[in-house]
Design an enzyme around this catalytic site. Sequence first.
Site, PDB file in Angstrom:
ATOM      1  N   SER A  27      -6.829  -8.674  28.036  1.00  0.00           N
ATOM      2  CA  SER A  27      -7.803  -9.768  28.119  1.00  0.00           C
ATOM      3  C   SER A  27      -9.200  -9.277  28.491  1.00  0.00           C
ATOM      4  O   SER A  27     -10.204  -9.757  27.947  1.00  0.00           O
ATOM      5  CB  SER A  27      -7.334 -10.823  29.123  1.00  0.00           C
ATOM      6  OG  SER A  27      -7.132 -10.239  30.400  1.00  0.00           O
ATOM      7  N   THR A  28      -9.296  -8.307  29.409  1.00  0.00           N
ATOM      8  CA  THR A  28     -10.614  -7.791  29.807  1.00  0.00           C
ATOM      9  C   THR A  28     -11.239  -7.000  28.664  1.00  0.00           C
ATOM     10  O   THR A  28     -12.431  -7.141  28.381  1.00  0.00           O
ATOM     11  CB  THR A  28     -10.490  -6.901  31.059  1.00  0.00           C
ATOM     12  OG1 THR A  28      -9.763  -7.606  32.060  1.00  0.00           O
ATOM     13  CG2 THR A  28     -11.852  -6.526  31.604  1.00  0.00           C
ATOM     14  N   GLY A  82      -9.341  -2.012  30.684  1.00  0.00           N
ATOM     15  CA  GLY A  82      -8.982  -2.548  31.991  1.00  0.00           C
ATOM     16  C   GLY A  82      -7.946  -1.656  32.643  1.00  0.00           C
ATOM     17  O   GLY A  82      -7.635  -0.565  32.166  1.00  0.00           O
ATOM     18  N   GLU A 103      -3.839   5.016  24.792  1.00  0.00           N
ATOM     19  CA  GLU A 103      -4.784   4.801  25.890  1.00  0.00           C
ATOM     20  C   GLU A 103      -5.121   6.107  26.600  1.00  0.00           C
ATOM     21  O   GLU A 103      -6.278   6.388  26.897  1.00  0.00           O
ATOM     22  CB  GLU A 103      -4.230   3.767  26.877  1.00  0.00           C
ATOM     23  CG  GLU A 103      -4.247   2.350  26.324  1.00  0.00           C
ATOM     24  CD  GLU A 103      -3.678   1.325  27.284  1.00  0.00           C
ATOM     25  OE1 GLU A 103      -3.113   1.712  28.323  1.00  0.00           O
ATOM     26  OE2 GLU A 103      -3.777   0.122  26.979  1.00  0.00           O
TER      27      GLU A 103
END
Length: 228
Positions: A27-28, A82, A103
Amino acid sequence: MNDKERIAQHAANQVADGMLVGLGTGSTANCFIEELAQRSREQGLKVTTVSSSIVSAIKAQQLGLPVLGFDQVSHIDLYVDGADEVSPELTLLKGQGADLVREKLLATASKQFLVLVESNKLVERIGQHFAIPIEVMPFAWQLVKKQLEAIGGQGDLRQNANKNGYAISSHGSLILDMRFAEHLDAEALNDILNSIPGIVEHGIFYALATTVLIGVNGQVQERQAANH
């Protein structure tokens, strides 16, 4: 504008013309992608992106940002994502989603790794609120689990959303969610996990973040890593 949107805007304002930007997931990260696309549209900012997940790649493309494939990049100027937990020395816990390999590749390849969190993600030690996600080769999970239990680890394979099977990472791995004793700090645990055969990747991001932006009651606080 909430704290999440505020830190995303702050991060987007740090992107310079011509940068290759790594996009995180969640979401961030979504807020950051939206802010970056807005700068690109309204200010003519020229950037290229590479994404840690298919979800973020699709979102970036839909908003008009150019997205390169993973195999087309060898370095990244800035990676923005995030985190699930951030310790005082800026070690991160990530991986409640399932894109650990991508990531960590982006975090390691980037000149700057900018982490966006709200204040509730700050912890005294990694593993305080969440188990540590450990991606394992499907055929090796029992061997790996036994080694983790030998150092005091407790946990099991992550189930899928429907609870009728096991979660599979984007890399095609199974995920062990493990908890460890408090005396094993993030640095020691990072070294141990890196040394166990059969582990593809894990959620401790040690000495990778360069800057953490924290949203607190309408303000943005900035913390720089000691080694940068």
